[in-house]
Design a protein around this motif. Structure first.
Motif, PDB file in Angstrom:
ATOM      1  N   GLY A  71      86.691 -37.185  47.821  1.00  0.00           N
ATOM      2  CA  GLY A  71      86.299 -38.555  47.537  1.00  0.00           C
ATOM      3  C   GLY A  71      84.842 -38.704  47.154  1.00  0.00           C
ATOM      4  O   GLY A  71      84.362 -39.828  46.966  1.00  0.00           O
ATOM      5  N   ILE A  72      84.137 -37.582  47.024  1.00  0.00           N
ATOM      6  CA  ILE A  72      82.737 -37.657  46.602  1.00  0.00           C
ATOM      7  C   ILE A  72      82.683 -38.388  45.262  1.00  0.00           C
ATOM      8  O   ILE A  72      83.547 -38.198  44.409  1.00  0.00           O
ATOM      9  CB  ILE A  72      82.103 -36.247  46.516  1.00  0.00           C
ATOM     10  N   THR A  73      81.693 -39.239  45.105  1.00  0.00           N
ATOM     11  CA  THR A  73      81.585 -39.962  43.850  1.00  0.00           C
ATOM     12  C   THR A  73      80.870 -39.102  42.817  1.00  0.00           C
ATOM     13  O   THR A  73      80.135 -38.166  43.163  1.00  0.00           O
ATOM     14  CB  THR A  73      80.808 -41.287  44.016  1.00  0.00           C
ATOM     15  N   VAL A  74      81.083 -39.441  41.563  1.00  0.00           N
ATOM     16  CA  VAL A  74      80.399 -38.722  40.491  1.00  0.00           C
ATOM     17  C   VAL A  74      78.891 -38.859  40.678  1.00  0.00           C
ATOM     18  O   VAL A  74      78.150 -37.885  40.525  1.00  0.00           O
ATOM     19  CB  VAL A  74      80.857 -39.237  39.107  1.00  0.00           C
ATOM     20  N   GLY A  75      78.424 -40.045  41.059  1.00  0.00           N
ATOM     21  CA  GLY A  75      76.993 -40.259  41.282  1.00  0.00           C
ATOM     22  C   GLY A  75      76.430 -39.370  42.374  1.00  0.00           C
ATOM     23  O   GLY A  75      75.348 -38.806  42.231  1.00  0.00           O
ATOM     24  N   GLU A  76      77.164 -39.243  43.481  1.00  0.00           N
ATOM     25  CA  GLU A  76      76.723 -38.346  44.562  1.00  0.00           C
ATOM     26  C   GLU A  76      76.660 -36.903  44.069  1.00  0.00           C
ATOM     27  O   GLU A  76      75.731 -36.170  44.404  1.00  0.00           O
ATOM     28  CB  GLU A  76      77.685 -38.416  45.749  1.00  0.00           C
ATOM     29  N   MET A  77      77.668 -36.517  43.292  1.00  0.00           N
ATOM     30  CA  MET A  77      77.711 -35.151  42.759  1.00  0.00           C
ATOM     31  C   MET A  77      76.476 -34.883  41.894  1.00  0.00           C
ATOM     32  O   MET A  77      75.840 -33.829  42.019  1.00  0.00           O
ATOM     33  CB  MET A  77      78.987 -34.953  41.940  1.00  0.00           C
ATOM     34  N   LEU A  78      76.144 -35.808  41.037  1.00  0.00           N
ATOM     35  CA  LEU A  78      74.973 -35.644  40.172  1.00  0.00           C
ATOM     36  C   LEU A  78      73.705 -35.506  41.005  1.00  0.00           C
ATOM     37  O   LEU A  78      72.849 -34.667  40.714  1.00  0.00           O
ATOM     38  CB  LEU A  78      74.843 -36.830  39.215  1.00  0.00           C
ATOM     39  N   SER A  79      73.605 -36.302  42.053  1.00  0.00           N
ATOM     40  CA  SER A  79      72.430 -36.259  42.916  1.00  0.00           C
ATOM     41  C   SER A  79      72.334 -34.922  43.650  1.00  0.00           C
ATOM     42  O   SER A  79      71.258 -34.322  43.721  1.00  0.00           O
ATOM     43  CB  SER A  79      72.504 -37.422  43.909  1.00  0.00           C
ATOM     44  N   ILE A  80      73.432 -34.460  44.201  1.00  0.00           N
ATOM     45  CA  ILE A  80      73.434 -33.195  44.943  1.00  0.00           C
ATOM     46  C   ILE A  80      73.090 -32.026  44.029  1.00  0.00           C
ATOM     47  O   ILE A  80      72.285 -31.160  44.382  1.00  0.00           O
ATOM     48  CB  ILE A  80      74.794 -32.951  45.612  1.00  0.00           C
ATOM     49  N   LEU A  81      73.713 -31.994  42.849  1.00  0.00           N
ATOM     50  CA  LEU A  81      73.497 -30.883  41.922  1.00  0.00           C
ATOM     51  C   LEU A  81      72.180 -31.005  41.157  1.00  0.00           C
ATOM     52  O   LEU A  81      71.768 -30.062  40.485  1.00  0.00           O
ATOM     53  CB  LEU A  81      74.666 -30.783  40.931  1.00  0.00           C
ATOM     54  N   ARG A  82      71.547 -32.182  41.266  1.00  0.00           N
ATOM     55  CA  ARG A  82      70.279 -32.439  40.576  1.00  0.00           C
ATOM     56  C   ARG A  82      70.413 -32.245  39.070  1.00  0.00           C
ATOM     57  O   ARG A  82      69.619 -31.545  38.445  1.00  0.00           O
ATOM     58  CB  ARG A  82      69.166 -31.586  41.159  1.00  0.00           C
ATOM     59  N   VAL A  83      71.461 -32.857  38.542  1.00  0.00           N
ATOM     60  CA  VAL A  83      71.727 -32.785  37.110  1.00  0.00           C
ATOM     61  C   VAL A  83      71.998 -34.197  36.583  1.00  0.00           C
ATOM     62  O   VAL A  83      72.255 -35.113  37.353  1.00  0.00           O
ATOM     63  CB  VAL A  83      72.937 -31.873  36.783  1.00  0.00           C
ATOM     64  N   THR A  84      71.963 -34.314  35.278  1.00  0.00           N
ATOM     65  CA  THR A  84      72.306 -35.586  34.652  1.00  0.00           C
ATOM     66  C   THR A  84      73.796 -35.599  34.347  1.00  0.00           C
ATOM     67  O   THR A  84      74.459 -34.556  34.355  1.00  0.00           O
ATOM     68  CB  THR A  84      71.536 -35.768  33.331  1.00  0.00           C
ATOM     69  N   HIS A  85      74.299 -36.774  34.060  1.00  0.00           N
ATOM     70  CA  HIS A  85      75.718 -36.905  33.712  1.00  0.00           C
ATOM     71  C   HIS A  85      76.033 -36.044  32.490  1.00  0.00           C
ATOM     72  O   HIS A  85      77.087 -35.417  32.403  1.00  0.00           O
ATOM     73  CB  HIS A  85      76.067 -38.373  33.455  1.00  0.00           C
ATOM     74  N   GLN A  86      75.094 -35.989  31.565  1.00  0.00           N
ATOM     75  CA  GLN A  86      75.279 -35.189  30.350  1.00  0.00           C
ATOM     76  C   GLN A  86      75.462 -33.698  30.687  1.00  0.00           C
ATOM     77  O   GLN A  86      76.284 -33.026  30.082  1.00  0.00           O
ATOM     78  CB  GLN A  86      74.079 -35.380  29.432  1.00  0.00           C
ATOM     79  N   ASN A  87      74.719 -33.201  31.682  1.00  0.00           N
ATOM     80  CA  ASN A  87      74.806 -31.787  32.059  1.00  0.00           C
ATOM     81  C   ASN A  87      76.134 -31.429  32.716  1.00  0.00           C
ATOM     82  O   ASN A  87      76.573 -30.284  32.640  1.00  0.00           O
ATOM     83  CB  ASN A  87      73.689 -31.396  33.032  1.00  0.00           C
TER      84      ASN A  87
END
Length: 179
Positions: A74-90
């Protein structure tokens, strides 16, 4: 005005300037040794999964996404981006591939329709288990060789190496703060 980075640099400078007999673990040589061991351990762990990832046409970002989706349903896409320290594009291409291949699925949040939550599928979990099997074997061998007290000490070192935000995320989502 003192910043956190200045405080950290000052602490490091004090550690280096102290008598090595007083704090041998903070000597320049000990710090280099720790960094080198961390570097090679990271490389070896990554290589354990790389062979399988390459066979599938995937990369390490795919593995990281699978890891966090598997461990945090249930992790959100936004949380994933924050954890991985990447942009949505990456992350767009690897996440799209995992979705298309049926390894993860995306659902709209019941509480906020703007959020997309990620879940691992059975096939995704099987792949994740394959990717981590060699890594877990490597870690288990190291834990066995070091013993429980050293493992707890290792966890403590790692815990204090990560940023406050990452510790807060772990406390909220994964492990108790006593780590």
């Amino acid at each position: 005005m003192t910043t956190e980075k200045t405080d950290t640099s000052a602490t490091a400078a004090r550690s280096r300037s102290r008598d090595p007999q007083e704090r041998p673990w903070a000597s320049t040589e000990a710090l280099h040794r720790g960094l080198e061991l961390h570097f090679f351990a990271h490389l070896n762990l990554a290589e354990d999964a790389d062979r399988t990832l390459t066979e599938l046409g995937f990369g390490r970002t795919h593995h990281r996404i699978l890891y966090f989706v598997s461990q945090t349903p249930g992790i959100t896409v936004g949380e994933m981006l924050s954890i991985l320290r990447v942009t949505h594009q990456n992350v767009q291409r690897p996440m799209g591939e995992l979705l298309r291949k049926g390894l993860i699925e995306q659902k709209t949040s019941m509480t906020d329709r703007r959020q997309r939550q990620l879940y691992i599928t059975e096939a995704g979990q099987e792949l994740f288990d394959r990717l981590t099997a060699r890594q877990f074997d490597r870690i288990a061998r190291a834990y066995e060789a070091a013993g429980p007290d050293a493992v707890r000490g290792f966890w403590t070192v790692l815990w204090h190496m990560i940023d406050d935000g990452d510790r807060a995320w772990l406390e909220e989502n994964r492990i108790p703060s006593e780590a």
